[in-house]
Scaffold this motif. Structure first.
Motif, PDB file in Angstrom:
ATOM      1  N   TYR A   1       0.830  -1.198   0.000  1.00  0.00           N
ATOM      2  CA  TYR A   1       0.000   0.000   0.000  1.00  0.00           C
ATOM      3  C   TYR A   1       0.870   1.256   0.000  1.00  0.00           C
ATOM      4  N   ALA A   2       1.942   1.258   0.791  1.00  0.00           N
ATOM      5  CA  ALA A   2       2.862   2.394   0.816  1.00  0.00           C
ATOM      6  C   ALA A   2       3.487   2.608  -0.564  1.00  0.00           C
ATOM      7  N   LEU A   3       3.855   1.516  -1.224  1.00  0.00           N
ATOM      8  CA  LEU A   3       4.458   1.626  -2.555  1.00  0.00           C
ATOM      9  C   LEU A   3       3.447   2.059  -3.614  1.00  0.00           C
ATOM     10  N   PHE A   4       2.182   1.858  -3.353  1.00  0.00           N
ATOM     11  CA  PHE A   4       1.153   2.372  -4.252  1.00  0.00           C
ATOM     12  C   PHE A   4       1.171   3.901  -4.214  1.00  0.00           C
ATOM     13  N   GLU A   5       1.460   4.442  -3.046  1.00  0.00           N
ATOM     14  CA  GLU A   5       1.470   5.896  -2.887  1.00  0.00           C
ATOM     15  C   GLU A   5       2.708   6.528  -3.504  1.00  0.00           C
ATOM     16  N   SER A   6       3.851   5.835  -3.415  1.00  0.00           N
ATOM     17  CA  SER A   6       5.094   6.416  -3.917  1.00  0.00           C
ATOM     18  C   SER A   6       6.193   5.369  -4.002  1.00  0.00           C
ATOM     19  N   GLU A   7       7.132   5.613  -4.887  1.00  0.00           N
ATOM     20  CA  GLU A   7       8.366   4.840  -4.921  1.00  0.00           C
ATOM     21  C   GLU A   7       9.130   5.185  -3.642  1.00  0.00           C
ATOM     22  N   LEU A   8       9.659   4.171  -2.948  1.00  0.00           N
ATOM     23  CA  LEU A   8      10.276   4.391  -1.645  1.00  0.00           C
ATOM     24  C   LEU A   8      11.567   3.605  -1.479  1.00  0.00           C
ATOM     25  N   ARG A   9      12.439   4.131  -0.617  1.00  0.00           N
ATOM     26  CA  ARG A   9      13.646   3.411  -0.208  1.00  0.00           C
ATOM     27  C   ARG A   9      13.292   2.537   0.998  1.00  0.00           C
ATOM     28  N   VAL A  10      14.136   1.568   1.305  1.00  0.00           N
ATOM     29  CA  VAL A  10      13.929   0.728   2.487  1.00  0.00           C
ATOM     30  C   VAL A  10      13.800   1.612   3.721  1.00  0.00           C
ATOM     31  N   TYR A  11      14.660   2.590   3.844  1.00  0.00           N
ATOM     32  CA  TYR A  11      14.657   3.469   5.016  1.00  0.00           C
ATOM     33  C   TYR A  11      13.351   4.250   5.129  1.00  0.00           C
ATOM     34  N   ASP A  12      12.772   4.621   3.989  1.00  0.00           N
ATOM     35  CA  ASP A  12      11.482   5.318   4.003  1.00  0.00           C
ATOM     36  C   ASP A  12      10.395   4.401   4.554  1.00  0.00           C
ATOM     37  N   ILE A  13      10.403   3.155   4.098  1.00  0.00           N
ATOM     38  CA  ILE A  13       9.400   2.183   4.544  1.00  0.00           C
ATOM     39  C   ILE A  13       9.565   1.890   6.030  1.00  0.00           C
ATOM     40  N   VAL A  14      10.805   1.789   6.484  1.00  0.00           N
ATOM     41  CA  VAL A  14      11.088   1.589   7.915  1.00  0.00           C
ATOM     42  C   VAL A  14      10.465   2.723   8.723  1.00  0.00           C
ATOM     43  N   ALA A  15      10.666   3.958   8.269  1.00  0.00           N
ATOM     44  CA  ALA A  15      10.135   5.122   8.988  1.00  0.00           C
ATOM     45  C   ALA A  15       8.610   5.167   8.945  1.00  0.00           C
TER      46      ALA A  15
END
Length: 119
Positions: free
Chosen positions: A52-66
């Protein structure tokens, strides 16, 4: 879909033909194994949140962790599984690795599930 009216009496249905027809439409074992694996990937709450988070935006691992408040090793592990299942892809930009959904089908199915739950 069925080919009979709601008004048909059970005695009017040719059950032998019905069984043959339905049986002929079933996908082969390879397809059913693949679809089962696909839904298993969606069946984990952490992976569902990542998708779901990746649906909102391309993200780094660190972004997903946060965003999710998980450990880096946990997020990396889940991303590895999602990548193996061809649900996410990654790209490198210098030393950074960005993750995104592999295609729009993932969120289409995800959104259909949410719509079903909200009915």
């Amino acid at each position: 879909m069925n080919d009979w009216d709601d008004q048909d009496e059970p005695s009017e249905i040719d059950h032998e033909q019905l069984i043959k027809t339905v049986k002929a439409t079933l996908p082969n074992d390879e397809i059913t194994e693949s679809i089962s694996s696909f839904f298993k990937m969606l069946g984990d709450p952490t992976r569902a949140k990542i998708l779901y988070a990746l649906f909102e935006s391309e993200l780094r691992v660190y972004d997903i962790v946060a965003i999710l408040g998980l450990s880096q090793s946990s997020v990396s592990h889940q991303l590895r599984l999602l990548k193996q299942a061809k649900l996410v892809k990654n790209r490198k930009a210098g030393k950074e690795v960005y993750y995104s959904l592999a295609d729009d089908h993932v969120m289409t199915i995800f959104k259909s599930g949410i719509a079903h739950i909200n009915e």
